[in-house]
Design a protein around this motif. Structure first.
Motif, PDB file in Angstrom:
ATOM      1  N   VAL A 115       6.124  -6.640  -9.316  1.00 32.28           N
ATOM      2  CA  VAL A 115       4.762  -6.652  -9.147  1.00 32.28           C
ATOM      3  C   VAL A 115       4.087  -5.646 -10.188  1.00 32.28           C
ATOM      4  O   VAL A 115       3.207  -6.042 -10.773  1.00 32.28           O
ATOM      5  CB  VAL A 115       4.462  -6.454  -7.554  1.00 32.28           C
ATOM      6  N   ALA A 116       4.767  -4.431 -10.240  1.00 27.82           N
ATOM      7  CA  ALA A 116       4.288  -3.590 -11.143  1.00 27.82           C
ATOM      8  C   ALA A 116       4.266  -4.064 -12.671  1.00 27.82           C
ATOM      9  O   ALA A 116       3.285  -3.855 -13.332  1.00 27.82           O
ATOM     10  CB  ALA A 116       4.961  -2.167 -10.976  1.00 27.82           C
ATOM     11  N   GLY A 117       5.238  -4.802 -13.077  1.00 29.74           N
ATOM     12  CA  GLY A 117       5.288  -5.166 -14.475  1.00 29.74           C
ATOM     13  C   GLY A 117       4.187  -6.310 -14.744  1.00 29.74           C
ATOM     14  O   GLY A 117       3.687  -6.440 -15.446  1.00 29.74           O
ATOM     15  N   ALA A 118       4.058  -7.220 -13.625  1.00 29.24           N
ATOM     16  CA  ALA A 118       2.916  -8.168 -13.857  1.00 29.24           C
ATOM     17  C   ALA A 118       1.657  -7.600 -13.936  1.00 29.24           C
ATOM     18  O   ALA A 118       0.779  -7.821 -14.797  1.00 29.24           O
ATOM     19  CB  ALA A 118       2.953  -9.033 -12.645  1.00 29.24           C
ATOM     20  N   GLY A 135      29.075  -5.408   9.384  1.00 22.99           N
ATOM     21  CA  GLY A 135      28.638  -4.569  10.398  1.00 22.99           C
ATOM     22  C   GLY A 135      27.179  -4.082  10.080  1.00 22.99           C
ATOM     23  O   GLY A 135      26.393  -3.843  10.856  1.00 22.99           O
ATOM     24  N   SER A 136      26.845  -4.504   8.969  1.00 22.16           N
ATOM     25  CA  SER A 136      25.297  -3.541   8.544  1.00 22.16           C
ATOM     26  C   SER A 136      24.142  -4.966   8.891  1.00 22.16           C
ATOM     27  O   SER A 136      23.112  -4.408   9.137  1.00 22.16           O
ATOM     28  CB  SER A 136      25.110  -3.733   7.043  1.00 22.16           C
ATOM     29  N   GLY A 137      24.444  -6.110   9.325  1.00 12.50           N
ATOM     30  CA  GLY A 137      23.441  -6.778   9.540  1.00 12.50           C
ATOM     31  C   GLY A 137      22.462  -7.349   8.541  1.00 12.50           C
ATOM     32  O   GLY A 137      21.350  -7.737   8.738  1.00 12.50           O
ATOM     33  N   GLY A 138      22.879  -7.045   7.221  1.00 14.23           N
ATOM     34  CA  GLY A 138      21.876  -7.596   6.201  1.00 14.23           C
ATOM     35  C   GLY A 138      21.189  -6.255   5.605  1.00 14.23           C
ATOM     36  O   GLY A 138      20.115  -6.704   5.284  1.00 14.23           O
ATOM     37  N   GLU A 139      21.149  -4.914   6.219  1.00 14.82           N
ATOM     38  CA  GLU A 139      20.187  -4.008   5.968  1.00 14.82           C
ATOM     39  C   GLU A 139      20.170  -3.613   4.410  1.00 14.82           C
ATOM     40  O   GLU A 139      19.226  -3.170   4.210  1.00 14.82           O
ATOM     41  CB  GLU A 139      20.235  -3.046   7.162  1.00 14.82           C
ATOM     42  N   ALA A 140      21.513  -3.665   4.105  1.00 15.99           N
ATOM     43  CA  ALA A 140      21.661  -3.097   2.713  1.00 15.99           C
ATOM     44  C   ALA A 140      20.985  -3.974   1.631  1.00 15.99           C
ATOM     45  O   ALA A 140      20.619  -3.515   0.647  1.00 15.99           O
ATOM     46  CB  ALA A 140      23.205  -2.977   2.595  1.00 15.99           C
ATOM     47  N   ALA A 141      21.035  -5.141   1.923  1.00 11.79           N
ATOM     48  CA  ALA A 141      20.118  -5.999   0.830  1.00 11.79           C
ATOM     49  C   ALA A 141      18.491  -5.882   0.826  1.00 11.79           C
ATOM     50  O   ALA A 141      17.936  -6.089  -0.162  1.00 11.79           O
ATOM     51  CB  ALA A 141      20.479  -7.505   1.187  1.00 11.79           C
ATOM     52  N   LYS A 142      18.154  -5.671   1.935  1.00 17.07           N
ATOM     53  CA  LYS A 142      16.388  -5.312   2.123  1.00 17.07           C
ATOM     54  C   LYS A 142      15.896  -4.291   1.203  1.00 17.07           C
ATOM     55  O   LYS A 142      14.916  -4.534   0.378  1.00 17.07           O
ATOM     56  CB  LYS A 142      16.173  -5.214   3.478  1.00 17.07           C
ATOM     57  N   PRO A 143      16.572  -3.361   1.232  1.00 16.33           N
ATOM     58  CA  PRO A 143      15.845  -2.056   0.222  1.00 16.33           C
ATOM     59  C   PRO A 143      16.189  -2.688  -1.274  1.00 16.33           C
ATOM     60  O   PRO A 143      15.215  -2.105  -2.299  1.00 16.33           O
ATOM     61  CB  PRO A 143      16.769  -0.903   0.371  1.00 16.33           C
ATOM     62  N   ALA A 144      17.148  -3.066  -1.629  1.00 15.96           N
ATOM     63  CA  ALA A 144      17.362  -3.511  -3.288  1.00 15.96           C
ATOM     64  C   ALA A 144      16.299  -4.547  -3.446  1.00 15.96           C
ATOM     65  O   ALA A 144      15.750  -4.588  -4.449  1.00 15.96           O
ATOM     66  CB  ALA A 144      18.700  -4.007  -3.242  1.00 15.96           C
ATOM     67  N   GLY A 145      16.099  -5.519  -2.542  1.00 12.72           N
ATOM     68  CA  GLY A 145      15.141  -6.769  -2.682  1.00 12.72           C
ATOM     69  C   GLY A 145      13.552  -5.995  -2.629  1.00 12.72           C
ATOM     70  O   GLY A 145      12.767  -6.692  -3.470  1.00 12.72           O
ATOM     71  N   LYS A 146      13.367  -4.980  -2.130  1.00 16.07           N
ATOM     72  CA  LYS A 146      12.046  -4.277  -1.867  1.00 16.07           C
ATOM     73  C   LYS A 146      11.855  -3.793  -3.363  1.00 16.07           C
ATOM     74  O   LYS A 146      10.635  -3.612  -3.981  1.00 16.07           O
ATOM     75  CB  LYS A 146      11.887  -3.391  -0.933  1.00 16.07           C
ATOM     76  N   GLY A 147      12.642  -3.098  -3.767  1.00 18.39           N
ATOM     77  CA  GLY A 147      12.814  -2.310  -5.061  1.00 18.39           C
ATOM     78  C   GLY A 147      12.332  -3.320  -6.162  1.00 18.39           C
ATOM     79  O   GLY A 147      11.599  -3.050  -7.352  1.00 18.39           O
ATOM     80  N   ARG A 148      13.188  -4.511  -6.172  1.00 21.12           N
ATOM     81  CA  ARG A 148      13.135  -5.685  -7.138  1.00 21.12           C
ATOM     82  C   ARG A 148      11.804  -6.161  -6.993  1.00 21.12           C
ATOM     83  O   ARG A 148      11.075  -6.290  -8.177  1.00 21.12           O
ATOM     84  CB  ARG A 148      14.052  -6.554  -7.108  1.00 21.12           C
ATOM     85  N   LEU A 149      11.204  -6.482  -6.133  1.00 20.57           N
ATOM     86  CA  LEU A 149       9.880  -6.983  -5.755  1.00 20.57           C
ATOM     87  C   LEU A 149       8.718  -6.082  -6.260  1.00 20.57           C
ATOM     88  O   LEU A 149       7.922  -6.502  -6.853  1.00 20.57           O
ATOM     89  CB  LEU A 149       9.491  -7.375  -4.345  1.00 20.57           C
ATOM     90  N   ILE A 150       8.890  -4.963  -5.916  1.00 24.01           N
ATOM     91  CA  ILE A 150       7.890  -3.773  -6.378  1.00 24.01           C
ATOM     92  C   ILE A 150       8.016  -3.818  -7.822  1.00 24.01           C
ATOM     93  O   ILE A 150       6.837  -3.500  -8.686  1.00 24.01           O
ATOM     94  CB  ILE A 150       8.232  -2.417  -5.712  1.00 24.01           C
ATOM     95  N   ALA A 151       9.217  -3.652  -8.579  1.00 26.27           N
ATOM     96  CA  ALA A 151       9.283  -3.880 -10.091  1.00 26.27           C
ATOM     97  C   ALA A 151       8.526  -4.972 -10.729  1.00 26.27           C
ATOM     98  O   ALA A 151       7.990  -4.808 -11.766  1.00 26.27           O
ATOM     99  CB  ALA A 151      10.646  -3.337 -10.412  1.00 26.27           C
TER     100      ALA A 151
END
Length: 183
Positions: A34-37, A16-32
């Protein structure tokens, strides 16, 4: 019904979520990532700057910093900074290298002697003494002694030391190697 929710794959979102729960986890991982790089890049750049500035504060960089003060006094060890320095070109030398192989190895050397102020005529007159002092040193060189980037520096320093011993302190300011050819 509870069995259907537990059968879903661990990384997939509920139906029922339509994949919305995966997006915040992906954004957080991407930010981490980029910040590490960015942090790694800043640390590497800062380390590189520190390394180059520390190399520059060693003995080699201290000499140019002292040169202007010495020039003001009329003295100085830097032959390039003194327009009155006398450059005496030495005839090319060719000597056998010491080696155990059946084929003879040679080194051809062209260099210039920088005479101290007012000592040009004295150094020219005593040039055979310099050549005589350098012959045993050059003949004892092995082909392996001429390998590497520091070889020319070591040879130049030894030539300057032997020239100073042959003529006396204060006669020769520097030895400039023009060609060093091994065959």
């Amino acid at each position: 019904m509870s069995d259907e929710k537990t059968d879903a794959a661990p990384g997939s979102a509920p139906e029922g979520s339509g994949g919305e729960a995966a997006k915040p986890a992906g954004k957080g991982r991407l930010i981490a990532i980029v910040a590490g790089a960015v942090i790694v890049s800043l640390l590497a750049g800062g380390g590189g700057v520190y390394w180059f500035t520390q190399r520059g504060t060693g003995h080699a960089a201290a000499e140019p910093a002292e040169a202007p003060a010495e020039e003001a006094d009329g003295g100085g060890e830097n032959a390039d900074a003194d327009p009155s320095a006398a450059y005496i070109e030495v005839p090319p030398m060719m000597v056998n290298l010491r080696g155990g192989g059946a084929q003879a190895k040679f080194v051809k050397l062209r260099f210039i002697v920088v005479a101290a102020d007012g000592k040009t005529d004295a150094v020219k007159a005593r040039l055979p003494l310099i050549l005589d002092a350098l012959q045993p040193f050059l003949r004892e060189l092995r082909p392996d002694d001429l390998n590497g980037s520091a070889a020319v520096f070591r040879i130049k320093e030894e030539m300057l030391r032997r020239s100073t011993e042959a003529l006396g302190k204060g006669m020769v300011r520097d030895v400039l190697i023009q060609d060093l050819i091994q065959q």
